[in-house]
Write an enzyme that holds these catalytic residues in place. Structure first.
Site, PDB file in Angstrom:
ATOM      1  N   ASP A   1       6.269   1.171   7.232  1.00 19.31           N
ATOM      2  CA  ASP A   1       4.899   1.031   6.971  1.00 19.31           C
ATOM      3  C   ASP A   1       3.998   2.102   6.023  1.00 19.31           C
ATOM      4  O   ASP A   1       3.065   3.153   6.098  1.00 19.31           O
ATOM      5  CB  ASP A   1       3.894   1.132   7.955  1.00 19.31           C
ATOM      6  CG  ASP A   1       2.463   0.179   8.546  1.00 19.31           C
ATOM      7  OD1 ASP A   1       2.408  -0.155   7.624  1.00 19.31           O
ATOM      8  OD2 ASP A   1       1.695   0.896   8.948  1.00 19.31           O
TER       9      ASP A   1
ATOM     10  N   HIS B   1       0.971  -1.348  -0.205  1.00 23.01           N
ATOM     11  CA  HIS B   1      -0.471   0.201   0.186  1.00 23.01           C
ATOM     12  C   HIS B   1       1.059   1.224  -0.152  1.00 23.01           C
ATOM     13  O   HIS B   1       2.004   1.194   0.725  1.00 23.01           O
ATOM     14  CB  HIS B   1      -0.869  -0.100   1.271  1.00 23.01           C
ATOM     15  CG  HIS B   1      -0.253   0.187   2.494  1.00 23.01           C
ATOM     16  ND1 HIS B   1      -0.046   1.104   3.169  1.00 23.01           N
ATOM     17  CD2 HIS B   1      -0.071  -1.190   3.583  1.00 23.01           C
ATOM     18  CE1 HIS B   1       0.423   0.851   4.148  1.00 23.01           C
ATOM     19  NE2 HIS B   1       0.592  -0.644   3.965  1.00 23.01           N
TER      20      HIS B   1
ATOM     21  N   ASP C   1      -0.085   4.044   0.661  1.00 23.98           N
ATOM     22  CA  ASP C   1      -1.000   5.323   1.894  1.00 23.98           C
ATOM     23  C   ASP C   1      -0.355   4.794   2.966  1.00 23.98           C
ATOM     24  O   ASP C   1       0.180   4.265   3.391  1.00 23.98           O
ATOM     25  CB  ASP C   1      -2.412   5.034   2.260  1.00 23.98           C
ATOM     26  CG  ASP C   1      -3.490   3.877   2.646  1.00 23.98           C
ATOM     27  OD1 ASP C   1      -2.315   3.000   1.811  1.00 23.98           O
ATOM     28  OD2 ASP C   1      -4.130   3.425   3.667  1.00 23.98           O
TER      29      ASP C   1
ATOM     30  N   GLU D   1       5.032  -6.078   3.942  1.00 20.29           N
ATOM     31  CA  GLU D   1       4.582  -5.003   5.386  1.00 20.29           C
ATOM     32  C   GLU D   1       5.374  -5.492   5.923  1.00 20.29           C
ATOM     33  O   GLU D   1       6.207  -6.452   6.504  1.00 20.29           O
ATOM     34  CB  GLU D   1       3.432  -5.963   6.055  1.00 20.29           C
ATOM     35  CG  GLU D   1       1.827  -5.273   5.277  1.00 20.29           C
ATOM     36  CD  GLU D   1       1.654  -4.295   5.659  1.00 20.29           C
ATOM     37  OE1 GLU D   1       2.011  -3.286   6.376  1.00 20.29           O
ATOM     38  OE2 GLU D   1      -0.040  -3.641   4.911  1.00 20.29           O
TER      39      GLU D   1
ATOM     40  N   GLU E   1      -5.541   1.467   2.069  1.00 23.39           N
ATOM     41  CA  GLU E   1      -4.768  -0.292   3.317  1.00 23.39           C
ATOM     42  C   GLU E   1      -5.166   0.471   4.974  1.00 23.39           C
ATOM     43  O   GLU E   1      -5.733  -0.264   5.622  1.00 23.39           O
ATOM     44  CB  GLU E   1      -3.785  -0.226   3.451  1.00 23.39           C
ATOM     45  CG  GLU E   1      -3.131  -2.238   3.961  1.00 23.39           C
ATOM     46  CD  GLU E   1      -3.193  -1.594   5.062  1.00 23.39           C
ATOM     47  OE1 GLU E   1      -2.949  -2.643   6.049  1.00 23.39           O
ATOM     48  OE2 GLU E   1      -2.739  -1.167   5.318  1.00 23.39           O
ATOM     49  N   GLU E   2      -4.865   1.933   4.856  1.00 23.73           N
ATOM     50  CA  GLU E   2      -4.410   2.845   6.553  1.00 23.73           C
ATOM     51  C   GLU E   2      -5.964   2.968   6.982  1.00 23.73           C
ATOM     52  O   GLU E   2      -6.667   3.368   7.324  1.00 23.73           O
ATOM     53  CB  GLU E   2      -3.750   3.078   6.557  1.00 23.73           C
ATOM     54  CG  GLU E   2      -2.854   2.895   6.407  1.00 23.73           C
ATOM     55  CD  GLU E   2      -1.855   1.987   7.343  1.00 23.73           C
ATOM     56  OE1 GLU E   2      -2.498   1.191   7.943  1.00 23.73           O
ATOM     57  OE2 GLU E   2      -0.853   1.524   7.275  1.00 23.73           O
TER      58      GLU E   2
ATOM     59  N   HIS F   1       3.323   4.144  12.408  1.00 20.65           N
ATOM     60  CA  HIS F   1       1.963   4.516  12.728  1.00 20.65           C
ATOM     61  C   HIS F   1       2.176   5.669  14.152  1.00 20.65           C
ATOM     62  O   HIS F   1       1.717   6.520  15.098  1.00 20.65           O
ATOM     63  CB  HIS F   1       0.854   3.890  13.290  1.00 20.65           C
ATOM     64  CG  HIS F   1      -0.366   3.003  12.409  1.00 20.65           C
ATOM     65  ND1 HIS F   1      -1.367   2.513  12.873  1.00 20.65           N
ATOM     66  CD2 HIS F   1       0.561   2.507  11.255  1.00 20.65           C
ATOM     67  CE1 HIS F   1      -1.127   2.070  11.022  1.00 20.65           C
ATOM     68  NE2 HIS F   1      -0.105   1.416  11.080  1.00 20.65           N
TER      69      HIS F   1
END
Ligand code: ZN
Length: 376
Positions: free
Chosen positions: A99, A66, A68, A163, A133-134, A349
């Site tokens: 990530d 991903h 995003d 990931e 994805e997030e 994150h």
């Protein structure tokens, strides 16, 4: 700087907070097109998806990722601006560095190197990217792409998602499965009335309580070698008008199953509804399946990935089924073997997210060895 650091920086510089891809896929698509890939953009709603393939027929190996990222949080708390990739102390800092822009960049470089060295490779090698994805729903990302794949009859044999799955050092974990998640919103209907006239009411609290107790006390399965037993939790129960002399007309409750491969969403739905029926309830349940449980057995993909990790990282990875959900849950039901292998996840994150340069430099070689083992 090296190609992998350069490309990761180019991606981090694009502030691609879900669902905005911010040009990441155009950059990668142009590179892959220049290497002979067929590149297709699948845009659904506000979400960009990219499907790039090289070769034809089977077997089909897909790298999944991903573009995003999650929001930065307070930018002033970052030691350097979150969308200005910054190298210090042997680490690359920036939102999405771990990530999963490092993984996306490394998978792209690995595919470029692979088709340059093996232009006539058997089968199909591919990259699938999404910018959703997030987000909270994942409605227009890989879920929608997989619906399109089903329409086209597009098969996938093996899927590797980059990931951030490693715990302490790159290569210590290979994620081979995930628990499923199934939520239900329950409404039980009764008849409202005065507490002094029990023959004129139907109390949904009295009716629902024994059924909820039975659900809470049920052993849904015994788990298996790869997963703990399925767990059931009630998270919310609401009923009552606030008045002490009124029997309420309805009760609502929310609950969630985290389930292993010994159960399916279908079986859990049926068993739950059977309990409410046996208790004679007038009820309705809104179900929300976030993803089925899946497990990739020790087949060709796991063997290739484990061998590549031993060669490139010098470690034998531990197979693991922990962690949150990922888009792998949408690919596995196509019948694909699916694994997740990528950098360490300690800062994902978070404020000051980063990836170690030493890990970053190894990643493209790791993915290249995986595709070489499977497709050459
Ligand atoms: Zn991710």
């Amino acid at each position: 700087m090296s190609a992998i650091v350069d490309l990761t920086c180019d991606l981090v510089r694009r502030a691609s907070v879900t669902p905005d891809d911010a040009g990441c896929q155009a950059l990668l698509g142009a590179r892959l097109r220049a290497c002979g890939f067929a590149v297709e953009s699948l845009r659904y709603g506000e979400v960009d998806n990219l499907w790039a393939t090289h070769g034809s027929g089977g077997p089909v190996l897909v790298f999944l990722g991903h573009t995003d990222v999650v929001p930065t949080g307070p930018a002033e708390q970052w030691a350097s601006p979150p969308f200005e990739p910054t190298v210090r102390d042997g680490k690359l800092y920036g939102r999405g560095a771990a990530d999963m822009k490092a993984g996306v960049a490394a998978m792209t470089l690995a595919l470029e190197a692979f088709v340059a060295a093996h232009p006539q490779h058997p089968g199909t090698v591919a990259l699938l990217l999404t910018s959703d994805e997030e987000g909270p729903t994942n409605r227009d990302g890989v879920r929608r792409v997989v619906e399109e794949f089903r329409r086209r009859g597009q098969r996938i044999d093996w899927c590797v998602t980059g990931e951030p799955s490693s715990r302490d050092v790159l290569g210590d974990i290979v994620r081979v499965g995930r628990r499923g998640s199934l939520s239900g919103h329950l409404t039980v209907r009764g008849v409202q009335g005065h507490v002094a006239y029990p023959d004129k009411v139907r109390n949904p609290i009295h009716l629902a309580a024994p059924a909820l107790a039975e659900l809470a006390g049920t052993r849904w399965d015994e788990g298996n070698d790869s997963f703990p037993p399925t767990s059931f939790q009630i998270s919310n129960v609401h009923s009552g008008t606030g008045a002490y002399n009124v029997v309420p007309g309805t009760l609502s409750a929310d609950f969630n199953f985290r389930f292993c491969t010994a159960s399916s969403a279908e079986s859990l739905r049926e068993r739950t509804e059977a309990i409410f029926k046996r208790h004679g309830l007038d009820f309705a349940i809104d179900w929300d399946l976030s993803g089925e449980a899946f497990l990739t057995n020790d087949g060709a993909l796991r063997r290739a990935v484990t061998a590549a990790m031993q060669e490139v990282c010098g470690i034998t990875p531990q197979a693991d089924t922990g962690g949150g959900t990922s888009d792998a849950r949408f690919i596995a039901p196509l019948g694909a073997e699916v694994v997740e292998v990528g950098p360490t996840n300690a800062t994902i994150h978070k404020i000051d997210e980063h990836v170690a340069l030493a890990e970053l430099e190894v990643l493209p070689r790791l993915y290249l060895r995986i595709v070489e083992k499977l497709c050459s």
